[in-house]
Design an enzyme around this catalytic site. Structure first.
Site, PDB file in Angstrom:
ATOM      1  CD  GLU A 227      14.136  27.323  -4.397  1.00 46.17           C
ATOM      2  OE1 GLU A 227      15.163  27.306  -4.754  1.00 46.17           O
ATOM      3  OE2 GLU A 227      13.812  26.481  -3.679  1.00 46.17           O
ATOM      4  CB  CYS A 261      18.129  31.150 -10.443  1.00 47.76           C
ATOM      5  SG  CYS A 261      16.629  30.425 -10.825  1.00 47.76           S
TER       6      CYS A 261
END
Ligand code: NAD
Length: 458
Positions: A227, A261
């Site tokens: 990720e 993020c």
């Protein structure tokens, strides 16, 4: 080699000092983890579930202490840090329950009297490489499913958040068999050594490192998931209330100094950008910047001096590329890695600031004439983690949701925010491999064993 982490708001304050685990230490830890994994996998799911519940209790009991450590070590504002601790407890309880879910399926076999089964089995030792920005939630949303489904865990945290990782493991240790959850502290070298020892590797961090990790894991023939970064867009349609959209987007772009993020880095406004831009500047200027230990603080420092320089330089470069600095762009005074929340408009969607993740409190406002252009600009980047749309028109929201190339799409909601019950992950450069969290996590931390049973006679 000795490493240390320092408080970003008071860089003179040493938070943790630790020895980097070299290849030998990592191999030894992996050996112990493998020995612990066998009985853990062979034990009952009820035992694993109970152990995760005990771990959740231990974490809940230590929440104030860990919240304080998180504020000091990574500069997360205390309100968000407290919420992350609660989320960590929730994640452990959620996977304690999932450990009790059916562990496979039956299929129609060759004979009605026989059985065709696909049962889940753990992979063995799961390696986790994590960033510093969610130092409790990310290790736990990987470790909890790994443990629930019968694996041992080796966690290599970011050097900037190692104090927290070591304390977390220490707190959870009494709830779990010895050596089942171990921390191997260190930087890139330790991460590479970990990759050589484990049976699957789950990574969260930057795109550059995530790709290297995925290649190395594939070279060894082990499954990996990565990720990585985002460059998340919020699209504001003409019918949206500009003030409400601006308030939500300001928080999503600048909260925790934009170091998520899922932070919003691009606000894409369809039609006249004036009222929204004005409201966004006001909302950003109204955010409380300061000591993350204060309850009112929304924007604390960035993690390092280098991170602060990146933000200031990105603002300067955007201005020299023709962008208009709406607010911010300057480093704060005094000690600590503070930088003013920064907004830029008048940039071409191809400009670097509108194309590359800075990972700090900086965002661009991009004006577009219509929805098609909004989709083209939103999708016209190498990332695809999350996007959001502001509108009261459900048809248009659903139409956009079908066209946006991101793993998650949120309507009238900030791009930031993660629901651990649901699959999490992105498209394009933002993610590699199977999704994390929710029911999706089991696919990564287990393999299947297909078993055919026929009657002995007949
Ligand atoms: P990073 O990539 O620098 O480091 C991540 C981890 O990888 C650290 O533990 C680091 O020590 C380790 N590492 C570094 N080089 C390595 C190598 N060659 N081999 C193995 N391991 C190595 O990222 P960071 O600065 O800690 O975190 C910020 C980044 O993380 C941002 O890009 C952000 O978008 C991303 N992030 C993504 C998510 C997500 O779920 N998509 C969540 C949080 C953060």
């Amino acid at each position: 080699m000795a490493l240390e982490s320092r408080s970003p708001q008071r860089p003179d304050e040493l938070v943790a000092e630790f020895e980097e685990a070299g290849a030998e230490a990592v191999a030894a830890a992996a050996g112990r983890a493998r020995a612990a994994a066998g009985p853990w996998a062979a034990g009952s799911a009820l035992e694993r579930s109970a152990a995760l519940e005990r771990a959740a209790d231990a974490l809940a009991g230590a929440a104030p202490e860990l919240t304080g450590l998180m504020v000091r070590e990574v500069g997360k504002p205390v309100t968000e840090a407290g919420a992350e601790l609660s989320r960590g407890v929730g994640i452990l309880r959620y996977y304690a329950q999932q450990a009790l879910d059916p562990d496979g399926e039956t299929y129609p076999g060759p004979s009605p009297a026989g059985l065709l089964l696909a049962r889940r089995r753990p992979r063995g030792v799961a390696g986790l490489i994590t960033p510093w920005n969610f130092p409790v939630a990310i290790p736990l949303w990987k470790a909890a499913p790994a443990l629930a489904f019968g694996n041992a865990v080796l966690l290599k945290p970011s050097p900037d958040a190692t104090g927290l990782a070591l304390r977390l493991a220490e707190l959870l240790a009494p709830a779990l068999p010895d050596d089942l959850l171990q921390v191997v502290p260190g930087g890139a070298g330790t991460g590479k050594a970990l990759l050589e020892e484990v049976d699957c590797l789950s990574f969260t961090g930057s795109v550059a490192v995530g790709r290297q990790v995925a290649v190395a894991a594939t070279g060894r023939g082990i499954p990996s998931q990565a990720e990585m970064g985002g460059l998340n867009a919020s699209i504001v349609l003409p019918d949206a209330d500009p003030e409400r959209a601006a308030t939500v987007i300001a928080g999503a772009a600048m909260g925790y100094a934009g170091q998520k993020c899922t932070a919003t880095s691009r606000a894409i406004v369809v039609g006249d950008p004036g009222p929204f831009t004005e409201a966004l500047v006001a909302a950003v200027q109204g955010l409380a910047v300061g000591d993350p230990a204060e309850e009112a603080t929304v924007v604390g420092p960035v993690i390092t001096e280098q991170a602060r320089r990146r933000v200031v330089e990105a603002a300067e470069e955007a201005a020299s590329a023709g962008g208009r600095l709406l607010t911010g762009g300057k480093a704060g005074d005094g000690p600590g890695w503070f930088v003013a929340p920064t907004l830029v408009d008048n940039l071409d969607p191809g400009a670097r600031l509108a194309q590359e993740e800075v990972f700090g409190p900086i965002a661009v406002v991009l004006a577009v004439p219509d929805t098609d252009q909004a989709v083209a600009v939103a999708n016209g980047v190498g990332y695809g983690l999350v996007s959001s749309v502001f509108t009261g028109d459900l048809d248009r929201a659903l139409g956009l949701a079908a066209r946006l190339d991101t793993g998650m799409i949120r309507v009238n909601a900030p791009t930031s925010g993660v629901d651990y019950l649901a699959p999490f992950g992105g498209e394009k450069g933002s993610s590699f491999g199977p999704r994390e969290q929710g029911k999706a996590a089991r696919d990564f931390y287990t393999s299947t064993r297909t078993i055919t049973i026929l009657p002995a006679e007949g």
